[in-house]
Design a protein around this motif. Sequence first.
Motif, PDB file in Angstrom:
ATOM      1  N   ASN A 137     -55.172  45.688  37.690  1.00 19.91           N
ATOM      2  CA  ASN A 137     -56.375  45.657  38.517  1.00 19.91           C
ATOM      3  C   ASN A 137     -56.342  44.334  39.317  1.00 19.91           C
ATOM      4  N   GLY A 138     -57.320  44.337  40.197  1.00 18.86           N
ATOM      5  CA  GLY A 138     -57.311  43.086  41.142  1.00 18.86           C
ATOM      6  C   GLY A 138     -57.273  41.770  40.632  1.00 18.86           C
ATOM      7  N   GLY A 139     -58.011  41.825  39.321  1.00 19.30           N
ATOM      8  CA  GLY A 139     -57.993  40.301  38.561  1.00 19.30           C
ATOM      9  C   GLY A 139     -56.675  39.986  37.901  1.00 19.30           C
ATOM     10  N   GLU A 140     -56.057  40.914  37.672  1.00 21.60           N
ATOM     11  CA  GLU A 140     -54.452  40.646  37.086  1.00 21.60           C
ATOM     12  C   GLU A 140     -53.703  40.289  38.109  1.00 21.60           C
ATOM     13  N   LEU A 141     -53.670  41.147  39.332  1.00 23.03           N
ATOM     14  CA  LEU A 141     -52.907  40.876  40.378  1.00 23.03           C
ATOM     15  C   LEU A 141     -53.262  39.329  41.115  1.00 23.03           C
ATOM     16  N   LEU A 142     -54.271  38.917  41.008  1.00 23.13           N
ATOM     17  CA  LEU A 142     -55.006  37.612  41.549  1.00 23.13           C
ATOM     18  C   LEU A 142     -54.284  36.863  40.668  1.00 23.13           C
ATOM     19  N   GLY A 143     -54.133  36.813  39.564  1.00 29.53           N
ATOM     20  CA  GLY A 143     -53.628  35.828  38.572  1.00 29.53           C
ATOM     21  C   GLY A 143     -52.035  35.659  38.710  1.00 29.53           C
ATOM     22  N   LYS A 144     -51.672  36.806  39.255  1.00 28.49           N
ATOM     23  CA  LYS A 144     -50.248  36.779  39.434  1.00 28.49           C
ATOM     24  C   LYS A 144     -49.906  36.010  40.728  1.00 28.49           C
ATOM     25  N   LEU A 145     -50.446  36.383  41.828  1.00 27.67           N
ATOM     26  CA  LEU A 145     -50.605  35.805  43.060  1.00 27.67           C
ATOM     27  C   LEU A 145     -50.699  34.178  43.013  1.00 27.67           C
ATOM     28  N   LYS A 146     -51.677  33.778  42.163  1.00 26.08           N
ATOM     29  CA  LYS A 146     -51.950  32.335  42.264  1.00 26.08           C
ATOM     30  C   LYS A 146     -51.041  31.464  41.301  1.00 26.08           C
ATOM     31  N   SER A 147     -50.340  32.252  40.424  1.00 23.35           N
ATOM     32  CA  SER A 147     -49.119  31.736  39.653  1.00 23.35           C
ATOM     33  C   SER A 147     -47.773  31.460  40.343  1.00 23.35           C
ATOM     34  N   ILE A 148     -47.661  32.042  41.520  1.00 21.28           N
ATOM     35  CA  ILE A 148     -46.432  32.015  42.186  1.00 21.28           C
ATOM     36  C   ILE A 148     -46.770  30.989  43.573  1.00 21.28           C
ATOM     37  N   GLN A 149     -45.995  29.633  43.386  1.00 20.22           N
ATOM     38  CA  GLN A 149     -46.563  28.689  44.325  1.00 20.22           C
ATOM     39  C   GLN A 149     -46.668  29.072  45.696  1.00 20.22           C
ATOM     40  N   ARG A 150     -45.739  29.744  46.285  1.00 20.73           N
ATOM     41  CA  ARG A 150     -45.529  30.430  47.660  1.00 20.73           C
ATOM     42  C   ARG A 150     -46.535  31.215  48.067  1.00 20.73           C
ATOM     43  N   LEU A 151     -47.184  31.668  47.118  1.00 20.09           N
ATOM     44  CA  LEU A 151     -48.208  32.964  47.413  1.00 20.09           C
ATOM     45  C   LEU A 151     -49.667  32.227  47.038  1.00 20.09           C
ATOM     46  N   SER A 152     -49.877  31.181  46.353  1.00 20.48           N
ATOM     47  CA  SER A 152     -50.979  30.893  45.936  1.00 20.48           C
ATOM     48  C   SER A 152     -51.952  30.197  47.033  1.00 20.48           C
ATOM     49  N   VAL A 153     -51.115  29.869  47.963  1.00 16.73           N
ATOM     50  CA  VAL A 153     -51.950  29.275  49.186  1.00 16.73           C
ATOM     51  C   VAL A 153     -52.517  30.361  49.871  1.00 16.73           C
ATOM     52  N   ILE A 154     -52.212  31.592  49.846  1.00 17.68           N
ATOM     53  CA  ILE A 154     -53.012  32.609  50.672  1.00 17.68           C
ATOM     54  C   ILE A 154     -54.600  32.753  50.368  1.00 17.68           C
ATOM     55  N   PRO A 155     -55.224  32.566  51.113  1.00 17.96           N
ATOM     56  CA  PRO A 155     -56.646  32.939  50.738  1.00 17.96           C
ATOM     57  C   PRO A 155     -57.045  34.513  50.426  1.00 17.96           C
ATOM     58  N   VAL A 156     -57.600  34.734  49.279  1.00 17.26           N
ATOM     59  CA  VAL A 156     -57.981  35.859  48.802  1.00 17.26           C
ATOM     60  C   VAL A 156     -59.282  36.273  48.708  1.00 17.26           C
ATOM     61  N   ILE A 157     -60.040  37.609  49.377  1.00 13.83           N
ATOM     62  CA  ILE A 157     -61.413  37.948  49.220  1.00 13.83           C
ATOM     63  C   ILE A 157     -61.051  39.119  48.258  1.00 13.83           C
ATOM     64  N   LEU A 158     -61.936  39.239  47.262  1.00 20.81           N
ATOM     65  CA  LEU A 158     -61.901  40.085  45.979  1.00 20.81           C
ATOM     66  C   LEU A 158     -63.144  41.323  46.489  1.00 20.81           C
ATOM     67  N   ILE A 159     -62.621  42.469  46.633  1.00 18.48           N
ATOM     68  CA  ILE A 159     -63.441  43.682  46.954  1.00 18.48           C
ATOM     69  C   ILE A 159     -63.699  44.410  45.846  1.00 18.48           C
ATOM     70  N   SER A 160     -64.890  44.755  45.292  1.00 18.04           N
ATOM     71  CA  SER A 160     -65.405  45.948  44.385  1.00 18.04           C
ATOM     72  C   SER A 160     -66.274  45.355  43.672  1.00 18.04           C
ATOM     73  N   THR A 161     -66.493  45.821  42.133  1.00 18.79           N
ATOM     74  CA  THR A 161     -67.624  45.927  41.340  1.00 18.79           C
ATOM     75  C   THR A 161     -67.316  45.171  40.121  1.00 18.79           C
ATOM     76  N   PRO A 162     -66.560  43.947  40.125  1.00 15.48           N
ATOM     77  CA  PRO A 162     -66.675  43.217  38.820  1.00 15.48           C
ATOM     78  C   PRO A 162     -68.099  42.481  38.899  1.00 15.48           C
ATOM     79  N   SER A 163     -68.280  41.995  37.638  1.00 15.58           N
ATOM     80  CA  SER A 163     -69.684  41.126  37.403  1.00 15.58           C
ATOM     81  C   SER A 163     -69.663  39.944  38.365  1.00 15.58           C
ATOM     82  N   GLU A 164     -70.820  39.458  38.884  1.00 16.25           N
ATOM     83  CA  GLU A 164     -71.125  38.438  39.651  1.00 16.25           C
ATOM     84  C   GLU A 164     -70.756  37.335  39.073  1.00 16.25           C
ATOM     85  N   GLU A 165     -70.708  37.172  37.639  1.00 14.31           N
ATOM     86  CA  GLU A 165     -70.497  35.964  36.834  1.00 14.31           C
ATOM     87  C   GLU A 165     -68.844  35.729  37.013  1.00 14.31           C
ATOM     88  N   PHE A 166     -68.226  36.801  36.913  1.00 12.53           N
ATOM     89  CA  PHE A 166     -66.817  36.955  37.044  1.00 12.53           C
ATOM     90  C   PHE A 166     -66.120  36.719  38.372  1.00 12.53           C
TER      91      PHE A 166
END
Length: 125
Positions: free
Chosen positions: A65-94
């Motif tokens: 899912n997008g949350g898992e992919l986001l974690g992988k993106l942010k764990s790779i230094q070269r990719l971690s600097v790319i701004p990300v906008i998350l789309i969909s229906t997870p909870s507002e708290e998340f």
Amino acid sequence: MSYKNILLIDDDPEDAEIFEEAVKALNREVKLQWAGNPERALDELQSAEQLPDLIFLDYNMPRINGGELLGKLKSIQRLSVIPVILISTPSEEFMKLKLDQNEIIKFFSKPNSYSELIAILDSIL
């Protein structure tokens, strides 16, 4: 910030087509790429010569899912600097947690109408 090279990661081709039409309707010089497979998108990003200026990432996708992919993106230094906008229906708290952790720059639920999508994209791009 001006985003000229954006990547949409969304497993739904119909949603991607509507997203592409909305970006084109804004009449901005924006290059949109679409990736329907999140694992392949991650592999391609790791070897890409030019990285996107912004990633729109769907949350609800099978296998990874997008949350898992986001974690992988942010764990790779070269990719971690790319701004990300998350789309969909997870909870507002998340979403707020991800904002607070600076993992995403914005979030929104998938709009119910084309005009709503255009308004959201206009405010971002």
